[in-house]
Design a protein around this motif. Structure first.
Motif, PDB file in Angstrom:
ATOM      1  N   MET A   1      54.088  90.812  76.492  1.00  9.98           N
ATOM      2  CA  MET A   1      53.647  90.046  75.326  1.00  9.98           C
ATOM      3  C   MET A   1      52.907  88.795  75.789  1.00  9.98           C
ATOM      4  O   MET A   1      53.341  88.105  76.697  1.00  9.98           O
ATOM      5  N   ASN A   2      51.811  88.514  75.155  1.00  9.21           N
ATOM      6  CA  ASN A   2      50.991  87.362  75.491  1.00  9.21           C
ATOM      7  C   ASN A   2      51.449  86.156  74.681  1.00  9.21           C
ATOM      8  O   ASN A   2      51.514  86.213  73.456  1.00  9.21           O
ATOM      9  N   ALA A   3      51.751  85.040  75.368  1.00  6.43           N
ATOM     10  CA  ALA A   3      52.130  83.815  74.662  1.00  6.43           C
ATOM     11  C   ALA A   3      50.953  83.306  73.843  1.00  6.43           C
ATOM     12  O   ALA A   3      51.129  82.637  72.852  1.00  6.43           O
ATOM     13  N   GLY A   4      49.794  83.626  74.276  1.00  9.03           N
ATOM     14  CA  GLY A   4      48.539  83.481  73.540  1.00  9.03           C
ATOM     15  C   GLY A   4      48.145  82.099  73.109  1.00  9.03           C
ATOM     16  O   GLY A   4      48.918  81.357  72.582  1.00  9.03           O
ATOM     17  N   ASP A   5      46.913  81.792  73.355  1.00 10.92           N
ATOM     18  CA  ASP A   5      46.278  80.620  72.781  1.00 10.92           C
ATOM     19  C   ASP A   5      44.845  80.962  72.410  1.00 10.92           C
ATOM     20  O   ASP A   5      44.060  80.111  72.091  1.00 10.92           O
ATOM     21  N   GLY A   6      44.534  82.238  72.427  1.00 13.91           N
ATOM     22  CA  GLY A   6      43.171  82.664  72.153  1.00 13.91           C
ATOM     23  C   GLY A   6      43.036  83.340  70.811  1.00 13.91           C
ATOM     24  O   GLY A   6      44.001  83.564  70.091  1.00 13.91           O
ATOM     25  N   ALA A   7      41.823  83.684  70.494  1.00 15.70           N
ATOM     26  CA  ALA A   7      41.503  84.288  69.197  1.00 15.70           C
ATOM     27  C   ALA A   7      42.106  85.674  69.041  1.00 15.70           C
ATOM     28  O   ALA A   7      42.249  86.158  67.927  1.00 15.70           O
ATOM     29  N   ASP A   8      42.459  86.335  70.137  1.00 17.15           N
ATOM     30  CA  ASP A   8      43.037  87.668  70.057  1.00 17.15           C
ATOM     31  C   ASP A   8      44.496  87.653  69.615  1.00 17.15           C
ATOM     32  O   ASP A   8      45.056  88.703  69.322  1.00 17.15           O
ATOM     33  N   ASP A   9      45.118  86.494  69.580  1.00 17.92           N
ATOM     34  CA  ASP A   9      46.516  86.390  69.180  1.00 17.92           C
ATOM     35  C   ASP A   9      46.601  86.460  67.656  1.00 17.92           C
ATOM     36  O   ASP A   9      46.014  85.633  66.956  1.00 17.92           O
ATOM     37  N   PRO A  10      47.333  87.431  67.101  1.00 21.13           N
ATOM     38  CA  PRO A  10      47.420  87.556  65.645  1.00 21.13           C
ATOM     39  C   PRO A  10      48.135  86.389  64.976  1.00 21.13           C
ATOM     40  O   PRO A  10      48.076  86.258  63.752  1.00 21.13           O
ATOM     41  N   LEU A  11      48.780  85.522  65.741  1.00 15.65           N
ATOM     42  CA  LEU A  11      49.472  84.363  65.174  1.00 15.65           C
ATOM     43  C   LEU A  11      48.642  83.083  65.236  1.00 15.65           C
ATOM     44  O   LEU A  11      49.075  82.049  64.739  1.00 15.65           O
ATOM     45  N   SER A  12      47.452  83.139  65.850  1.00 17.85           N
ATOM     46  CA  SER A  12      46.685  81.910  66.036  1.00 17.85           C
ATOM     47  C   SER A  12      46.172  81.365  64.712  1.00 17.85           C
ATOM     48  O   SER A  12      45.939  82.094  63.750  1.00 17.85           O
ATOM     49  N   GLU A  13      46.039  80.048  64.697  1.00 19.73           N
ATOM     50  CA  GLU A  13      45.478  79.333  63.560  1.00 19.73           C
ATOM     51  C   GLU A  13      44.180  78.679  64.014  1.00 19.73           C
ATOM     52  O   GLU A  13      44.078  78.201  65.142  1.00 19.73           O
ATOM     53  N   THR A  14      43.199  78.635  63.133  1.00 18.26           N
ATOM     54  CA  THR A  14      41.894  78.091  63.460  1.00 18.26           C
ATOM     55  C   THR A  14      41.695  76.763  62.752  1.00 18.26           C
ATOM     56  O   THR A  14      41.867  76.680  61.522  1.00 18.26           O
ATOM     57  N   GLY A  15      41.336  75.732  63.532  1.00 21.97           N
ATOM     58  CA  GLY A  15      41.076  74.428  62.931  1.00 21.97           C
ATOM     59  C   GLY A  15      39.799  74.435  62.111  1.00 21.97           C
ATOM     60  O   GLY A  15      38.775  74.942  62.559  1.00 21.97           O
ATOM     61  N   LEU A  16      39.877  73.873  60.912  1.00 20.89           N
ATOM     62  CA  LEU A  16      38.715  73.788  60.023  1.00 20.89           C
ATOM     63  C   LEU A  16      38.214  72.353  59.862  1.00 20.89           C
ATOM     64  O   LEU A  16      37.018  72.126  59.725  1.00 20.89           O
ATOM     65  N   ALA A  17      39.151  71.391  59.855  1.00 23.81           N
ATOM     66  CA  ALA A  17      38.797  69.979  59.700  1.00 23.81           C
ATOM     67  C   ALA A  17      39.909  69.146  60.314  1.00 23.81           C
ATOM     68  O   ALA A  17      41.056  69.592  60.365  1.00 23.81           O
ATOM     69  N   SER A  18      39.557  67.952  60.775  1.00 24.90           N
ATOM     70  CA  SER A  18      40.541  67.082  61.410  1.00 24.90           C
ATOM     71  C   SER A  18      40.339  65.646  60.950  1.00 24.90           C
ATOM     72  O   SER A  18      39.197  65.183  60.826  1.00 24.90           O
ATOM     73  N   GLU A  19      41.432  64.960  60.691  1.00 21.44           N
ATOM     74  CA  GLU A  19      41.395  63.558  60.250  1.00 21.44           C
ATOM     75  C   GLU A  19      42.368  62.765  61.115  1.00 21.44           C
ATOM     76  O   GLU A  19      43.507  63.185  61.325  1.00 21.44           O
ATOM     77  N   THR A  20      41.919  61.627  61.648  1.00 22.51           N
ATOM     78  CA  THR A  20      42.807  60.736  62.390  1.00 22.51           C
ATOM     79  C   THR A  20      43.567  59.878  61.385  1.00 22.51           C
ATOM     80  O   THR A  20      42.961  59.133  60.613  1.00 22.51           O
ATOM     81  N   VAL A  21      44.887  59.995  61.401  1.00 26.05           N
ATOM     82  CA  VAL A  21      45.748  59.229  60.504  1.00 26.05           C
ATOM     83  C   VAL A  21      46.117  57.892  61.120  1.00 26.05           C
ATOM     84  O   VAL A  21      46.222  56.880  60.438  1.00 26.05           O
ATOM     85  N   PHE A  22      46.331  57.896  62.444  1.00 26.31           N
ATOM     86  CA  PHE A  22      46.709  56.687  63.168  1.00 26.31           C
ATOM     87  C   PHE A  22      46.232  56.811  64.605  1.00 26.31           C
ATOM     88  O   PHE A  22      46.364  57.867  65.212  1.00 26.31           O
ATOM     89  N   ALA A  23      45.692  55.723  65.148  1.00 28.74           N
ATOM     90  CA  ALA A  23      45.297  55.691  66.558  1.00 28.74           C
ATOM     91  C   ALA A  23      45.908  54.454  67.195  1.00 28.74           C
ATOM     92  O   ALA A  23      45.536  53.328  66.844  1.00 28.74           O
ATOM     93  N   GLY A  24      46.870  54.663  68.083  1.00 24.67           N
ATOM     94  CA  GLY A  24      47.541  53.557  68.753  1.00 24.67           C
ATOM     95  C   GLY A  24      47.191  53.502  70.223  1.00 24.67           C
ATOM     96  O   GLY A  24      46.301  54.220  70.697  1.00 24.67           O
ATOM     97  N   ARG A  25      47.920  52.673  70.963  1.00 26.60           N
ATOM     98  CA  ARG A  25      47.675  52.531  72.404  1.00 26.60           C
ATOM     99  C   ARG A  25      48.134  53.764  73.171  1.00 26.60           C
ATOM    100  O   ARG A  25      47.541  54.115  74.179  1.00 26.60           O
ATOM    101  N   LEU A  26      49.185  54.420  72.718  1.00 25.74           N
ATOM    102  CA  LEU A  26      49.732  55.577  73.415  1.00 25.74           C
ATOM    103  C   LEU A  26      49.503  56.880  72.657  1.00 25.74           C
ATOM    104  O   LEU A  26      49.206  57.900  73.260  1.00 25.74           O
TER     105      LEU A  26
END
Length: 186
Positions: A1-26
């Motif tokens: 079984m592939n732990a998967g991080d690629g598009a071939d993984d049937p469990l993968s989710e694809t990012g559509l949009a991203s928003e920064t809620v908070f940006a700190g020093r760390l």
């Protein structure tokens, strides 16, 4: 079984949009809209972290170096192995060498990379690179400004007992010990 991080993984989710809620020093907190495996949309909030190292440092007598450090989010001191954040562009071994020197006051002649652990996979992208450091030479520490800790040593058996009886609960320390103990036992 592939732990998967690629598009071939049937469990993968694809990012559509991203928003920064908070940006700190760390940390940076993001809120992403994603396409779920069933085609619907969902929201994922998560923490972006630069990554860290954790070091199981072995003294000549076989004892392990530990730190007792106050951790503000839980309002108490924890027993943990030397560790620290990876600086931007920094090699992981260079970071481990720097952190062992700064926090514990040791340099090591022998280094083994034990692997990686992901401490908070449900809400953070943090990774912690685990190392075993041997043939230590004491050189004196150089703590960062505002960093306070106590150094102590435990035998591998005492460290394992401290995990099992709940005195050590820090995830990176438990993972690093788990990976190092078979090598320490020969």
């Amino acid at each position: 079984m592939n732990a998967g991080d690629g598009a071939d993984d049937p469990l993968s989710e694809t990012g559509l949009a991203s928003e920064t809620v908070f940006a700190g020093r760390l940390l940076t907190v993001l809120r992403d809209t994603v396409r779920l495996p069933d085609g619907k949309q969902g929201v994922r909030e998560y923490v972006r972290h630069p990554g860290a190292v954790a070091i199981v440092a072995v003294l000549a007598d076989g004892r392990l170096v530990f730190e007792r450090q106050f951790r503000y989010p839980l309002r108490r001191a924890f027993l943990e192995v030397p560790a620290g954040k990876i600086d931007p562009g920094e090699d992981i071994l260079a970071c481990a060498r720097r952190e062992l020197r700064e926090e514990a006051g040791y340099e090591a002649a022998r280094w083994d990379h034990l692997g990686v652990m992901h401490p908070c996979i449900g809400y953070a992208d943090e990774r912690i690179e685990l190392f075993l450091a041997r043939d230590l030479v004491e050189v004196g520490n150089a703590l960062d400004d505002g960093e306070f800790l106590e150094l102590l040593t435990l035998s591998p058996q005492e460290a394992e007992a401290a995990v099992l009886d709940g005195r050590i609960t820090d995830g990176k320390t438990i993972a690093a010990l788990f990976r190092a103990l078979p090598l320490l036992r020969g």
